[in-house]
Design a protein around this motif. Structure first.
Motif, PDB file in Angstrom:
ATOM      1  N   LEU A  70       0.838  -1.203   0.000  1.00  0.00           N
ATOM      2  CA  LEU A  70       0.000   0.000   0.000  1.00  0.00           C
ATOM      3  C   LEU A  70       0.874   1.254   0.000  1.00  0.00           C
ATOM      4  O   LEU A  70       0.608   2.218  -0.736  1.00  0.00           O
ATOM      5  CB  LEU A  70      -0.898  -0.006   1.233  1.00  0.00           C
ATOM      6  CG  LEU A  70      -2.391  -0.223   1.024  1.00  0.00           C
ATOM      7  CD1 LEU A  70      -3.094  -0.430   2.355  1.00  0.00           C
ATOM      8  CD2 LEU A  70      -2.996   0.967   0.307  1.00  0.00           C
ATOM      9  N   LYS A  73       2.208   2.107  -3.244  1.00  0.00           N
ATOM     10  CA  LYS A  73       1.131   2.361  -4.209  1.00  0.00           C
ATOM     11  C   LYS A  73       0.905   1.185  -5.150  1.00  0.00           C
ATOM     12  O   LYS A  73       0.392   1.345  -6.258  1.00  0.00           O
ATOM     13  CB  LYS A  73       1.402   3.638  -5.013  1.00  0.00           C
ATOM     14  CG  LYS A  73       1.426   4.897  -4.151  1.00  0.00           C
ATOM     15  CD  LYS A  73       1.545   6.164  -4.997  1.00  0.00           C
ATOM     16  CE  LYS A  73       1.480   7.400  -4.108  1.00  0.00           C
ATOM     17  NZ  LYS A  73       1.555   8.661  -4.898  1.00  0.00           N
ATOM     18  N   TYR A  75      -1.412  -1.094  -5.281  1.00  0.00           N
ATOM     19  CA  TYR A  75      -2.725  -1.377  -4.714  1.00  0.00           C
ATOM     20  C   TYR A  75      -3.262  -2.745  -5.126  1.00  0.00           C
ATOM     21  O   TYR A  75      -3.908  -3.430  -4.334  1.00  0.00           O
ATOM     22  CB  TYR A  75      -3.707  -0.278  -5.118  1.00  0.00           C
ATOM     23  CG  TYR A  75      -3.260   1.095  -4.679  1.00  0.00           C
ATOM     24  CD1 TYR A  75      -3.075   1.385  -3.331  1.00  0.00           C
ATOM     25  CD2 TYR A  75      -2.995   2.103  -5.609  1.00  0.00           C
ATOM     26  CE1 TYR A  75      -2.650   2.646  -2.912  1.00  0.00           C
ATOM     27  CE2 TYR A  75      -2.570   3.363  -5.205  1.00  0.00           C
ATOM     28  CZ  TYR A  75      -2.399   3.623  -3.859  1.00  0.00           C
ATOM     29  OH  TYR A  75      -1.982   4.863  -3.449  1.00  0.00           O
ATOM     30  N   SER A 106      -7.537   0.586  -1.031  1.00  0.00           N
ATOM     31  CA  SER A 106      -6.787   0.146  -2.218  1.00  0.00           C
ATOM     32  C   SER A 106      -7.689   0.071  -3.438  1.00  0.00           C
ATOM     33  O   SER A 106      -7.309   0.498  -4.542  1.00  0.00           O
ATOM     34  CB  SER A 106      -6.146  -1.222  -1.959  1.00  0.00           C
ATOM     35  OG  SER A 106      -5.138  -1.140  -0.985  1.00  0.00           O
ATOM     36  N   LYS A 109      -8.388   3.575  -4.696  1.00  0.00           N
ATOM     37  CA  LYS A 109      -7.249   4.176  -5.395  1.00  0.00           C
ATOM     38  C   LYS A 109      -7.121   3.619  -6.814  1.00  0.00           C
ATOM     39  O   LYS A 109      -6.768   4.356  -7.745  1.00  0.00           O
ATOM     40  CB  LYS A 109      -5.958   3.935  -4.611  1.00  0.00           C
ATOM     41  CG  LYS A 109      -5.903   4.609  -3.241  1.00  0.00           C
ATOM     42  CD  LYS A 109      -6.065   6.109  -3.312  1.00  0.00           C
ATOM     43  CE  LYS A 109      -4.875   6.821  -3.876  1.00  0.00           C
ATOM     44  NZ  LYS A 109      -5.008   8.309  -3.807  1.00  0.00           N
TER      45      LYS A 109
END
Length: 754
Positions: A70, A73, A75, A106, A109
């Protein structure tokens, strides 16, 4: 030897050299921090997955991994790791809400990136998708799951502490980097989704449930907050499942109510006095026996009730059901007490020895009208309080003053060191159990801190009621697992996380509501309940079913307190009387931590204990039941608190804790009346109320028995003067305690054989 030292130094230097670039400006500039964290997380992930850093336990590995992903990034892979965590955590789908907030973040995003929409819109879509994919039984847990551990201020404070360590530094070591990434993710996740996600949840909740909270006024003016939860689709009267909850909170109470509603019952959750909208005094445990009769009377007469009431809940909530049964209302048709606190039996004292934890818990439930999570979860604070008390040598009564907040409840409990009328009035006592003729299902576990309490009620019910309709389920569960969904792992002291047998991986929640269907809706009896006592033998992948607790074993081994000189057996009574002498200096508040090496793989902590070891077992045995027996001792004081631990040393050399026992010698024969020991006289101390266990012990193992004296910062210290132990101080210690453990003392180990 020099080569080994050189290798060790090289290893230490490599560990110290394991640092990453991290600009000092990131510690004070959030924009720079947001840019640097993903780069740092990618570097940490590489190190984290290397053999030297990878955690031993799969759950720990996955828990850290998804947070690092996480932070980086990544995700998509963080969602994969969360899914893998759940599969490892529990076989059944009841683990489906673990780390739900991080998963939804997540997902949001990814939606934000792929569809190029604002994050709030992406969050709404992610939440809706995930919520609607959950099994209906899990939706009851969504509110508490999203709300728990999600105080943004606390996460911000933790993150700041990590960043403060990096001020004026342009590098960060591996351990600090891992902690920083995790703290950053927790803050980023919850600060990004709250309060929007809770609003989205409420909308979903209102689509399916009718949730009403109101004040219930009892006959003498006592006011209690009660929450009623029903499915909108259920328009006809239904049985009511009542929970008495001291751990009050909007999402907690509604979640407990929905726990029943999703199984097509009416869920009713009443808070104890002084909680939520009640302004009455909050005196834990004291009022349930009086209040719950009127609460049951009220819920049974409401238009949404068909007049049948059942009760469920664990720990304090389990105790509450026994309190309600003290004066049984006709509408109460069954109770399902889970991991029930045995008030005055195993809490706030265990076998008459008070726990320091009691003060921490009192603050937790009485500091405000909900629960004081910040205080309760501050382990550093409470450890320092207990340590300060222990080192000061002050009386146990002084513990609340040392915490900075004198407490009347704490002091009142200490005024009742024996199981007297104060405790007896809170729950059924002796002949009261004879009047409890409703069906009962008790669940507890071998690692449940309140197992002694849960089994106390079971044994007393059987003792005073000629034919109780009372079923017991006990297996390799801890305090949480035996009152909720059940997990694949249990933590075993001295061993670590243990993967339990596949047959033991059951949903306790599903079992409970299958029971309610059986009793309240004329359904089928749960398949597991083949007899009154249903227990799982660890390491055998089997359940056994017997009519009574004493049938959990078919024979026993007497383990005598003797050294194995001349290859003698600890399982044979010694021919001549001897004793092992032990000395404990209560004035010494800085003892050395002593360990006994049992193998190349493991050692046992033996401070304030005497060590006895059996011969190697030449066949498999099943230890099943709880320890009993007699200690024949003489001491130079009037009292002491003996403690006992039974270990298995496995063929691979690793230790496994099987059972423990702690008691106050002066109360060991009668927990209501104190009988002081006579210094210098040989006396008998019975072993009662130890922890139950059922486990297959492999051939090639050894059994290790530790007997000794309870002396640590987490419990009262008994100086042996004969005064109320809560009032004794280190000034009462006098000369060191001297114990003669006679070799005709024995611990009786229960053994099961088909």
């Amino acid at each position: 030897m020099k080569f080994k030292i050189l290798v060790a130094l090289v290893f230490v230097n490599l560990m110290q050299a394991q640092k990453f670039y991290f600009p000092k400006t990131a510690a004070t500039d959030s924009v720079i921090l947001d840019k640097q964290i993903p780069e740092l997380a990618l570097k940490v992930i590489t190190e984290y997955q290397s053999p030297k850093n990878k955690p031993k336990y799969t759950l720990t590995f996955l828990d850290n991994l998804f947070r690092l992903q996480l932070a980086a990034k990544d995700y998509k892979n963080s969602i994969v790791s969360i899914t893998d965590y759940r599969k490892e955590y529990a076989d059944h789908n009841m683990a489906g809400n673990k780390h739900l907030a991080h998963e939804i973040y997540s997902m949001a995003k990814l939606v934000e990136k792929d569809e190029k929409i604002p994050f709030p819109d992406a969050l709404q879509r992610a939440f809706t998708t995930r919520y609607e994919s959950l099994p209906e039984t899990l939706t009851a847990k969504v509110g508490p799951t999203l709300d728990i551990d999600s105080d943004v201020k606390d996460h911000k404070k933790t993150l700041k502490a990590s960043l403060d360590k990096q001020k004026d530094k342009d590098s960060i070591d591996y351990a600090s980097a891992l902690a920083l990434c995790k703290n950053y993710v927790n803050y980023k996740t919850y600060s990004s989704i709250k309060p929007q996600i809770m609003q989205l949840f409420k909308v979903k909740e209102q689509e399916k449930f009718i949730i009403e909270t109101q004040i219930l006024t009892l006959k003498k003016g006592t006011k209690l907050t009660i929450t009623i939860v029903r499915k909108k689709e259920n328009t006809s009267p239904l049985p009511v499942i009542l929970t008495n909850n001291i751990y009050a909170g909007e999402f907690v109470d509604a979640g407990m109510g929905k726990r029943a509603a999703v199984y097509n019952y009416v869920g009713a959750v009443v808070n104890t006095r002084g909680k939520r909208d009640s302004n009455d005094p909050n005196n834990p445990f004291e009022d349930e026996a009086q209040d719950l009769y009127e609460v049951i009377d009220w819920v049974s007469k409401q238009p949404w009730s068909n007049g049948k009431v059942g009760m469920i809940g664990g720990s304090y909530l389990g105790f509450s059901q026994w309190a309600a049964a003290k004066k049984l209302h006709p509408a109460l048709k069954t109770i399902v007490p889970q991991v029930s606190v045995g008030i005055g039996i195993d809490y706030p004292s265990q076998n008459n020895v008070f726990k320091g934890y009691m003060l921490q818990w009192i603050h937790y439930v009485t500091n405000n009208k909900l629960t004081d999570e910040a205080s309760f979860n501050n382990d550093t604070k409470w450890d320092s309080i207990n340590t300060a008390w222990y080192k000061s040598g002050r009386s146990f009564r002084a513990l609340d003053s040392l915490s900075g907040k004198p407490n009347k409840i704490f002091q009142r409990w200490l005024d009742h060191p024996g199981y007297d009328k104060y405790w007896q009035n809170m729950v059924p006592y002796k002949k009261d159990f004879a009047k409890i003729n409703i069906p009962v299902l008790t669940t507890t576990g071998y690692y449940d801190a309140d197992q002694i309490g849960a089994l106390y009620y079971y044994k007393e019910h059987r003792k005073y009621n000629k034919n109780p309709n009372h079923y017991l389920v006990i297996g390799p569960y801890d305090h949480a697992a035996a009152q909720s969904y059940g997990y694949n792992y249990v933590y075993v002291y001295g061993y670590g996380n243990l993967l339990i047998d596949p047959v033991a991986r059951i949903s306790i929640d599903k079992l409970a509501f299958s029971w309610f269907d059986y009793i309240l809706k004329d359904g089928k009896k749960p398949e597991l309940l083949k007899d009154k006592v249903n227990f799982q033998i660890m390491n055998s992948n089997t359940w056994k079913h017997v009519p009574t607790l004493d049938k959990m074993h078919t024979s026993s081994l007497k383990f005598y307190l003797q050294d194995r000189k001349n290859d003698s057996s600890v399982f044979e009574k010694p021919g001549t009387e001897q004793f092992t002498k032990q000395t404990v200096d209560f004035k010494d508040r800085n003892p050395k931590y002593l360990y006994h090496r049992v193998s190349k793989q493991d050692s046992i902590y033996v401070t304030n204990s005497v060590y006895f070891e059996s011969e190697i077992l030449d066949k498999d045995i099943i230890v099943s039941g709880n320890l009993s027996g007699v200690f024949n001792v003489s001491i130079n004081k009037k009292d002491f608190d003996p403690k006992t631990s039974l270990y298995q040393v496995q063929p691979d050399g690793k230790i496994f804790l099987l059972s423990t026992h702690l008691t106050r010698a002066s109360y060991a024969k009668n927990n209501s009346k104190r009988h002081l020991l006579k210094p210098g006289k040989k006396e008998q101390i019975p072993i009662k109320n130890s922890f139950f266990m059922s486990k297959k012990i492999e051939k090639g193992s050894k059994l290790v028995l530790l007997v000794g004296v309870n002396k640590n910062k987490n419990w009262q210290v008994n100086y042996g003067t004969g005064k109320n132990v809560s009032d004794e101080t280190v000034k009462d210690a006098g000369e060191p305690l001297e114990i003669k453990w006679y070799n005709d003392s024995y611990v009786e180990i229960p053994v099961y054989k088909d």
